[in-house]
Structure formats: C-alpha cells, structure tokens
Write an enzyme that holds these catalytic residues in place. Structure first.
Site, PDB file in Angstrom:
ATOM      1  N   ASP A 278       0.854  -1.205   0.000  1.00 49.35           N
ATOM      2  CA  ASP A 278       0.000   0.000   0.000  1.00 49.35           C
ATOM      3  C   ASP A 278       0.887   1.251   0.000  1.00 49.35           C
ATOM      4  O   ASP A 278       1.723   1.443   0.813  1.00 49.35           O
ATOM      5  CB  ASP A 278      -0.980   0.119   1.085  1.00 49.35           C
ATOM      6  CG  ASP A 278      -2.303  -0.481   0.593  1.00 49.35           C
ATOM      7  OD1 ASP A 278      -2.463  -0.855  -0.578  1.00 49.35           O
ATOM      8  OD2 ASP A 278      -3.160  -0.531   1.451  1.00 49.35           O
ATOM      9  N   THR A 279       0.665   1.993  -0.604  1.00 50.16           N
ATOM     10  CA  THR A 279       1.513   2.996  -1.201  1.00 50.16           C
ATOM     11  C   THR A 279       0.800   4.343  -1.247  1.00 50.16           C
ATOM     12  O   THR A 279      -0.407   4.405  -1.209  1.00 50.16           O
ATOM     13  CB  THR A 279       1.826   2.523  -2.633  1.00 50.16           C
ATOM     14  OG1 THR A 279       2.453   1.259  -2.547  1.00 50.16           O
ATOM     15  CG2 THR A 279       2.674   3.485  -3.395  1.00 50.16           C
ATOM     16  N   ILE A 280       1.592   5.434  -1.360  1.00 50.03           N
ATOM     17  CA  ILE A 280       0.997   6.736  -1.674  1.00 50.03           C
ATOM     18  C   ILE A 280       1.610   7.215  -2.979  1.00 50.03           C
ATOM     19  O   ILE A 280       2.772   6.942  -3.279  1.00 50.03           O
ATOM     20  CB  ILE A 280       1.215   7.792  -0.562  1.00 50.03           C
ATOM     21  CG1 ILE A 280       2.704   8.078  -0.307  1.00 50.03           C
ATOM     22  CG2 ILE A 280       0.520   7.359   0.708  1.00 50.03           C
ATOM     23  CD1 ILE A 280       3.274   9.240  -1.067  1.00 50.03           C
TER      24      ILE A 280
ATOM     25  N   MET B   2      -1.484   4.383  -7.238  1.00 48.80           N
ATOM     26  CA  MET B   2      -0.968   3.479  -6.220  1.00 48.80           C
ATOM     27  C   MET B   2      -1.784   2.193  -6.193  1.00 48.80           C
ATOM     28  O   MET B   2      -2.950   2.182  -6.568  1.00 48.80           O
ATOM     29  CB  MET B   2      -0.990   4.167  -4.866  1.00 48.80           C
ATOM     30  CG  MET B   2      -2.374   4.606  -4.416  1.00 48.80           C
ATOM     31  SD  MET B   2      -2.377   5.710  -2.989  1.00 48.80           S
ATOM     32  CE  MET B   2      -2.744   7.265  -3.766  1.00 48.80           C
TER      33      MET B   2
END
Length: 562
Positions: free
Chosen positions: A371-373, A453
């Site tokens: 999980d990323t931005i 993302m």
C-alpha cells in the site's frame, strides 16, 4: 387536473433526484470536475498533505520542495501506506533544463543476510512481517537527493509543517482509521507499535486527534542534521539496535553505506505521446509493454467498456506480466533487456499470441534477442514532480524502532528464493518493486504527471489512464474516475507461476452484457473491493501553462491549486 398535478409531481421528483447524481457536463461516471489553477498545483492522497504542499509553494518554494513537504506529511497522516521506513521513486520535469529526470531511492537487502539463512529455516518465500523482509529505507536519502539537485527553500522550512502537525496532532480521516485498526492484529505484537500507534490502547478512530511526538523528533533531527542524521547518526544506531534485538540483520553499516541513483527514465511512444516510466528494479516498463501491444489495435473503435477492449487489454497485461515475473529485478545484478522488452518489434511478436475470442490460461515469458501513496506537484515555473513512496504491505513489517515514530518497510518480501531467478535474494541487492511514478510528454513538452498506487495493479492502471486520455478522449478527472479493469493471478517475481489464467475484476459501470461476453471467452470474473488503485494527476496546458488537477474519488485524494 389531478392527473396533470400528479404528472408534474413525478417530473419534478425525477428532476430533483437526477440532480443528485447526473452531471451537467462531462462523463456520467466522473465524481467531480478537474481542479484548474495557474500558479501551482498539488494532488495527494490526503487533503492535509495537499494543503501543506500549497503552503510551501506560496512561501516561495518550488514543486520539489512541495513534494518533499507533502511526502513528509503523508508519512504522518497516512502511515498505513508510506513513511520514512520505506522507499521512494520520483520523476522530475526540470523546466529550466527542459528535461525529465528519474530517481531510484530504493534500499538494498542487509549485507549479512545470506540466502542460506532462509533455506535453514525451511522457507519457500520470505515472510511478510517481522525482521526478515526489512531492507534499507531509501526515502530520506531520496528527499535530500531531490532537494540537493532541485530544491529552493531550506530543508528546515520544508519539513516544518509536518513537524508541527506531528507535535500538535491532526484529526484522523475515516479511511486511515479503518486501515490502522486492521493492522493491529498483525503488527501490535511487535515492540514499538503500540507505543507509537496505540497511545490509548487502540488506534485512533475517525475524527480523533492523533499525535506522533516520536516522528516529530525524528523529522527535527533530519531537518537540522541532514540525511546523515538518519543514516549515520543516532537514528541509524537506534534502528540497528532494534533490528538486532528482534533477530534481524539490518545493520548500522547497511544504513551508512546506502545511496540513491539518478536514472534515465525510459519511454514508448503511444499514438504520438511519449509515456515515461523508470527502469527496473520497478515494474513501470510493464505499462509500456501493455501500451505497445494495445497500440496495434484500434482501441478507440472498440469503445470503452466493450468486451473486445477488456479482453484485449487483459491478454496484453498477461503477456507483459509474464516478462515482469521473469526479467524485472535489480539491474546491478542482471542484464535486464529493457530496450528489447519495450520495443515495437517485440510487441508485434507478442501480439501474435493473443486469440481475439479466447482467454489464455497462461503465457510463457518472451525470449530475449527479465500500500503505497502517490502524489504530484507543479509550480509557477513549470517544474513538475511525479513521486511515489511506500512501506509496501500496509503499514510495513511491524518493526517499529523505539521512539522514532515510524515502521520499517517489508519490501524484501518480494525477493524470490529460487537461486536461478533474476529476482533471487542476494545480500546488498534491491528487491523487485511495485511502486512506479509515471509521466507523459508531447513533442518534448510536459503534459501529464500521474500515478496510480496499488501494488501489482499499478502498470495495468497506468495503461488504462493513458488509453482513457488518448483513445477515449476523457479529461483528467474522468480518466481516473472511469471504472477500472483488474487482472489478478499472473506469475510473480517471487517465483509463483500462473497456470489457470487468473481472474478479472471489474468495477461497477461495466454492463452485464459485457461481463457475459467475457465469461464466454473463458475469463473468470471475481468481485473484489478496494483493489483498483489510487490515482493522482496534474496536466499542463502547453500553450497557456495552466494546470489541471485530478484526484482519487476511491480514497481520500485531494487536488488543489492557486
């Protein structure tokens, strides 16, 4: 008379109810209009971070300063997707030099951890949590590389907003509260997690004020002491000591020897537009491979949402991801054939494998002749930044060094434990990365800075955004709001092989007829929730210099300008 009154009441009811969801202009599925501004723009996954970016721009900072400030803020307000325990990749359009630059700020595996250790534990894959998947966090070094090359304001001013918010607190948004609560079961057993993220015995609820004094102190040390405060000072010593206590291998020497790399972005031309990605160890070139195949079809005439379009896209994705599973890895350890993989000739060869009426159960990777931005910023001078940053799986490994206010990433999970694999684990090696920033230019001028993302979904969504803009004529917000296609189950860089064709998930907005046609072609459809990525984008009008911003309606995304 009663009939007339009744008819009028029904008509008025229909009109009033239609206003609740029908758009006066634009595509019916778009959630809102684009944001349009002249002097600066920021699009991030959290409104407070967007406001911080704009504040920095208004103080005289440039797009690079704003990007660093927003990323630091996101590490505080959205710890469920990123933080300084993770890695960073970025592309920067330098308006003065009229050039696109790429930065790989990803870290490497511990030098003292050998493949034999995993074998001695009987592991077939690297665990998701705990000390073993931890690699050197590259984000802070990435900030300072960006700042040294392009920054304008002092780093103390750039990090000041995030420090204030960490000290004084901020109200937690609904989505972040949800994901923090979901992390408790997996991560609360690791020392440091509870004291950092559960100060009242639980994670904060929606609207509650959350403070992170440990992170404020860490940011202050970085602001005053530079990148060495993180990689060679007390912070590095605390990290190394904590990792040793937890049975980990990441050492002070691993941190002290870390470096980022400026790299040349790579591109393919899609119907007159140059689409740019970074070369491996990331997966960005998969989007270019997909687009090269799709360019060989008349996508516009297929029509958005048609079974023909979705089928062709899914098959093109399968082809690209088989190469991704085999070839994408740290190029310091392998000769990954990037130029060949993103060539038009190779796309022509691969296209021949697609059956227009039947979904393939599997494809083999092509032969070689590897999980990323997400956030983006732009300033009044025309500089633009496309930046992505992540801890990988949710909040990361669970390794939360005492008093520092952040969690270490678990990106090392993505190494393969098969010794003959391109992405096989090795000491001092960068793992395969899912996080990828993107950029589009037209006739050598910046057009769109964007990203989506979402783990392995990212190349698929990048390609869909490009086709939405170019083939289907959507505006920047519509291109992100349009229902998305997700294919899951491809072969993976960790060594798993696709044997059954995987499955396709479609967001709401695709017709029942289209779904039936896809099933008849042999696709397996499966409903999923929350896996379609998170989009941010900024477009620049090449004639006027006006910016258009768009953000993700599926998350807490916020685009704003001035």
């Amino acid at each position: 008379m009663l009939r007339i009154i009744s008819s009028l009441m029904v008509a008025l009811f229909c009109m009033s109810s239609a206003q609740a969801y029908d758009r006066v202009t634009g595509k019916h599925f778009a959630s809102r209009s684009e944001v349009i501004a002249q002097h600066g723009m920021a699009a991030t996954s959290q409104p407070l971070a967007t406001q911080v970016a704009l504040d920095i721009l208004k103080q005289g900072g440039n797009a690079i300063d704003a990007a660093i400030a927003a990323n630091a803020m996101l590490g505080l307000v959205e710890p469920t997707g990123n933080g300084i325990g993770g890695d960073l990749f970025a592309m920067v359009w330098d308006a003065k030099g009229k050039k696109l630059h790429g930065l790989n700020a990803s870290g490497r595996s511990p030098k003292s951890l050998e493949m034999s250790h995993f074998k001695s534990l009987g592991l077939e894959s690297i665990p998701s949590y705990g000390p073993l998947p931890v690699s050197v966090p590259g984000a802070v070094d990435g900030w300072f590389e960006l700042h040294k090359k392009f920054g304008k304001l002092p780093m103390s001013e750039v990090l000041a907003p995030a420090i204030r918010y960490a000290r004084d607190g901020f109200p937690v948004s609904e989505l972040i509260a949800y994901y923090m609560d979901r992390s408790v079961e997996r991560l609360s057993k690791y020392p440091g997690f509870r004291e950092t993220y559960m100060p009242n015995g639980r994670t904060p609820r929606k609207g509650e004020i959350f403070k992170n004094p440990g992170l404020a102190s860490t940011y202050e040390k970085i602001a005053s002491g530079g990148r060495d405060a993180f990689y060679k000072g007390d912070i590095a010593r605390i990290i190394a000591s904590y990792m040793k206590e937890q049975g980990g291998f990441l050492s002070y020497e691993d941190l002290a020897s870390h470096t980022s790399d400026w790299v040349d972005p790579v591109s393919t031309n899609y119907r007159g537009y140059d689409v740019w990605e970074l070369p491996p160890n990331g997966q960005g070139i998969a989007a270019l491979q997909i687009l090269n195949v799709m360019e060989l079809y008349d996508v516009e005439s297929m029509g958005f949402g048609s079974d023909e379009y979705i089928h062709t896209f899914v098959e093109a994705k399968k082809l690209a991801f088989e190469d991704r599973a085999k070839y994408y890895s740290d190029m310091a350890f392998n000769q990954t054939p990037v130029d060949w993989l993103i060539s038009k000739k190779y796309a022509q060869q691969r296209k021949q494998l697609i059956d227009a009426n039947k979904a393939a159960k599997r494809y083999d990777a092509g032969p070689y002749e590897g999980d990323t931005i997400y956030m983006t910023t732009a300033d009044k001078d025309g500089n633009m930044v496309s930046l992505i940053q992540s801890n990988y799986r949710g909040m990361g490994s669970g390794m939360t060094p005492h008093g520092l206010g952040f969690i270490m990433q678990n990106r090392g999970e993505l190494f393969a434990l098969q010794e003959d694999h391109f992405n096989a684990y090795a000491p001092g090696k960068r793992p395969f990365h899912t996080i990828i920033p993107a950029f589009i230019t037209k006739n050598g001028k910046p057009w769109v800075s964007f990203g989506v993302m979402g783990g392995g979904a990212q190349p698929q969504m990048h390609a869909q955004i490009v086709m939405n803009l170019i083939d289907f004529g959507m505006n920047l917000q519509e291109a992100g709001d349009a229902p998305r296609i997700l294919h899951s189950g491809s072969s993976q860089p960790t060594g798993e092989i696709m044997e059954d064709g995987g499955y396709v998930s479609l967001e709401n907005g695709f017709s029942a007829g289209t779904r039936r046609e896809l099933i008849e072609k042999g696709h397996v459809l499966r409903e999923v929730s929350g896996w379609f990525g998170g989009y941010q984008a900024i477009m620049r009008d090449p004639k006027t210099g006006v910016y258009f911003g768009a953000s993700e309606s599926r998350k807490d995304g916020h685009a704003a300008g001035y």
